[in-house]
Design a protein around this motif. Structure first.
Motif, PDB file in Angstrom:
ATOM      1  N   VAL A 282       1.886  10.644   3.727  1.00 28.02           N
ATOM      2  CA  VAL A 282       1.852  10.809   2.262  1.00 28.02           C
ATOM      3  C   VAL A 282       0.422  11.034   1.766  1.00 28.02           C
ATOM      4  O   VAL A 282       0.183  11.840   0.875  1.00 28.02           O
ATOM      5  CB  VAL A 282       2.527   9.597   1.550  1.00 28.02           C
ATOM      6  CG1 VAL A 282       2.458   9.749   0.039  1.00 28.02           C
ATOM      7  CG2 VAL A 282       3.989   9.470   1.982  1.00 28.02           C
ATOM      8  N   LYS A 283      -0.533  10.359   2.395  1.00 28.17           N
ATOM      9  CA  LYS A 283      -1.952  10.564   2.035  1.00 28.17           C
ATOM     10  C   LYS A 283      -2.376  11.990   2.357  1.00 28.17           C
ATOM     11  O   LYS A 283      -3.131  12.608   1.614  1.00 28.17           O
ATOM     12  CB  LYS A 283      -2.849   9.578   2.807  1.00 28.17           C
ATOM     13  CG  LYS A 283      -2.906   8.187   2.196  1.00 28.17           C
ATOM     14  CD  LYS A 283      -3.796   7.285   3.049  1.00 28.17           C
ATOM     15  CE  LYS A 283      -3.913   5.888   2.464  1.00 28.17           C
ATOM     16  NZ  LYS A 283      -4.638   4.981   3.398  1.00 28.17           N
TER      17      LYS A 283
ATOM     18  N   GLU B  34       0.837  -1.216   0.000  1.00 30.01           N
ATOM     19  CA  GLU B  34       0.000   0.000   0.000  1.00 30.01           C
ATOM     20  C   GLU B  34       0.873   1.268   0.000  1.00 30.01           C
ATOM     21  O   GLU B  34       0.583   2.250  -0.668  1.00 30.01           O
ATOM     22  CB  GLU B  34      -0.923  -0.004   1.221  1.00 30.01           C
ATOM     23  CG  GLU B  34      -2.181   0.820   0.991  1.00 30.01           C
ATOM     24  CD  GLU B  34      -3.095   0.870   2.205  1.00 30.01           C
ATOM     25  OE1 GLU B  34      -3.906   1.821   2.260  1.00 30.01           O
ATOM     26  OE2 GLU B  34      -2.995  -0.004   3.088  1.00 30.01           O
ATOM     27  N   LEU B  35       1.961   1.208   0.760  1.00 27.96           N
ATOM     28  CA  LEU B  35       2.890   2.337   0.828  1.00 27.96           C
ATOM     29  C   LEU B  35       3.574   2.551  -0.533  1.00 27.96           C
ATOM     30  O   LEU B  35       3.688   3.682  -1.001  1.00 27.96           O
ATOM     31  CB  LEU B  35       3.936   2.075   1.927  1.00 27.96           C
ATOM     32  CG  LEU B  35       4.973   3.161   2.178  1.00 27.96           C
ATOM     33  CD1 LEU B  35       4.330   4.511   2.476  1.00 27.96           C
ATOM     34  CD2 LEU B  35       5.894   2.750   3.332  1.00 27.96           C
TER      35      LEU B  35
ATOM     36  N   ALA C 266       2.750   2.338   8.201  1.00 21.06           N
ATOM     37  CA  ALA C 266       1.420   2.965   8.230  1.00 21.06           C
ATOM     38  C   ALA C 266       1.513   4.456   8.533  1.00 21.06           C
ATOM     39  O   ALA C 266       0.767   5.268   7.975  1.00 21.06           O
ATOM     40  CB  ALA C 266       0.532   2.271   9.252  1.00 21.06           C
ATOM     41  N   GLU C 267       2.442   4.818   9.411  1.00 23.50           N
ATOM     42  CA  GLU C 267       2.604   6.225   9.785  1.00 23.50           C
ATOM     43  C   GLU C 267       3.054   7.053   8.584  1.00 23.50           C
ATOM     44  O   GLU C 267       2.544   8.142   8.336  1.00 23.50           O
ATOM     45  CB  GLU C 267       3.628   6.323  10.922  1.00 23.50           C
ATOM     46  CG  GLU C 267       3.564   7.623  11.664  1.00 23.50           C
ATOM     47  CD  GLU C 267       4.464   7.665  12.889  1.00 23.50           C
ATOM     48  OE1 GLU C 267       4.749   8.793  13.336  1.00 23.50           O
ATOM     49  OE2 GLU C 267       4.874   6.607  13.395  1.00 23.50           O
TER      50      GLU C 267
ATOM     51  N   HIS D  10      11.111  12.930  14.282  1.00 22.69           N
ATOM     52  CA  HIS D  10      10.342  11.893  14.977  1.00 22.69           C
ATOM     53  C   HIS D  10      10.744  10.497  14.475  1.00 22.69           C
ATOM     54  O   HIS D  10      10.971   9.581  15.270  1.00 22.69           O
ATOM     55  CB  HIS D  10       8.835  12.129  14.753  1.00 22.69           C
ATOM     56  CG  HIS D  10       7.989  10.934  15.035  1.00 22.69           C
ATOM     57  ND1 HIS D  10       7.727  10.489  16.316  1.00 22.69           N
ATOM     58  CD2 HIS D  10       7.369  10.059  14.193  1.00 22.69           C
ATOM     59  CE1 HIS D  10       6.970   9.400  16.251  1.00 22.69           C
ATOM     60  NE2 HIS D  10       6.743   9.117  14.986  1.00 22.69           N
ATOM     61  N   PHE D  11      10.860  10.343  13.150  1.00 22.89           N
ATOM     62  CA  PHE D  11      11.259   9.043  12.594  1.00 22.89           C
ATOM     63  C   PHE D  11      12.705   8.701  12.991  1.00 22.89           C
ATOM     64  O   PHE D  11      13.026   7.536  13.224  1.00 22.89           O
ATOM     65  CB  PHE D  11      11.101   9.019  11.073  1.00 22.89           C
ATOM     66  CG  PHE D  11       9.683   8.836  10.612  1.00 22.89           C
ATOM     67  CD1 PHE D  11       8.926   7.748  11.020  1.00 22.89           C
ATOM     68  CD2 PHE D  11       9.099   9.756   9.746  1.00 22.89           C
ATOM     69  CE1 PHE D  11       7.614   7.569  10.596  1.00 22.89           C
ATOM     70  CE2 PHE D  11       7.784   9.589   9.312  1.00 22.89           C
ATOM     71  CZ  PHE D  11       7.037   8.500   9.734  1.00 22.89           C
ATOM     72  N   ALA D  12      13.572   9.711  13.081  1.00 26.02           N
ATOM     73  CA  ALA D  12      14.963   9.489  13.498  1.00 26.02           C
ATOM     74  C   ALA D  12      15.007   8.959  14.935  1.00 26.02           C
ATOM     75  O   ALA D  12      15.767   8.047  15.255  1.00 26.02           O
ATOM     76  CB  ALA D  12      15.766  10.778  13.375  1.00 26.02           C
TER      77      ALA D  12
END
Length: 198
Positions: free
Chosen positions: A161-162, A22-23, A155-156, A175-177
């Motif tokens: 992206v959506k 999906e990503l 999912a995050e 945050h991802f780091a």
């Protein structure tokens, strides 16, 4: 706004492919190019998307039974190159290093392999080297790069992206780091504990 960065090229190297489709679909719709190796590259192409081989960028094959695939200056230069640093940019141009804006990794399942009662040789082969290095590189350069360190974050990123297209804010990348260093720390702790048990 300078702190918002567009994702143009994604390097994807994952063990678990579930949830990735999906990503990939959404990133492809946003015009993101894919770069990968081995089984992940095959999976991306099976979904119907173009995917450049890492080997075509590095001009070096996957060697030592797959132990060395992504560990190359053209890959790590593409992740670690600072976009606002003139010297870095000049060197990237000189050595034909492509900018990599998104790194998606899902590490070899070390803990699950230990829990399965596998042999020492099998357990050692599940100590991820390239993946953990990609995670650390992407997280270090969060000012320019989005790092997705495990399937738990697919999912995050998809939600982002959506909501805002293939671009992220500095706060989101930071945050991802933070998540990435958490994944890295947990992984190395599990390996260390296994060695301690001898």
């Amino acid at each position: 706004m300078a702190e918002t960065k567009k994702i143009k090229t994604a390097l994807i190297s994952v063990f678990h492919k579930d949830g990735l489709d999906e990503l990939l679909k959404k990133l492809n719709e946003e015009g993101v190019s894919f770069l990968s190796t081995g089984g992940t590259q095959k999976f991306i192409e099976e979904q119907g998307y173009k995917c450049q081989k890492v080997e075509d960028v590095t001009t070096y094959p996957s060697i030592l039974g797959g132990r060395v695939k992504t560990l190359h200056p053209k890959v790590f230069g593409g992740i670690l190159g600072r976009r606002d640093n003139e010297g870095d940019q000049e060197q990237m141009k000189k050595y034909e290093i492509p900018e990599i804006d998104l790194v998606i990794v899902d590490l070899y399942p070390f803990e699950q392999t230990v829990a399965s009662g596998a042999s020492e040789a099998d357990i050692i082969e599940k100590i991820d080297i390239g993946g953990i290095s990609l995670i650390r590189a992407g997280a270090k350069n969060f000012k320019d790069v989005v790092i997705i360190p495990s399937k738990a974050e697919y999912a995050e990123l998809l939600d982002i992206v959506k909501a805002q297209g293939a671009q992220t804010t500095l706060e989101q990348r930071r945050h991802f780091a933070e998540r990435a260093f958490g994944v890295s720390s947990h992984y190395d702790t599990a390996i260390h504990e296994w060695f301690l048990k001898g």
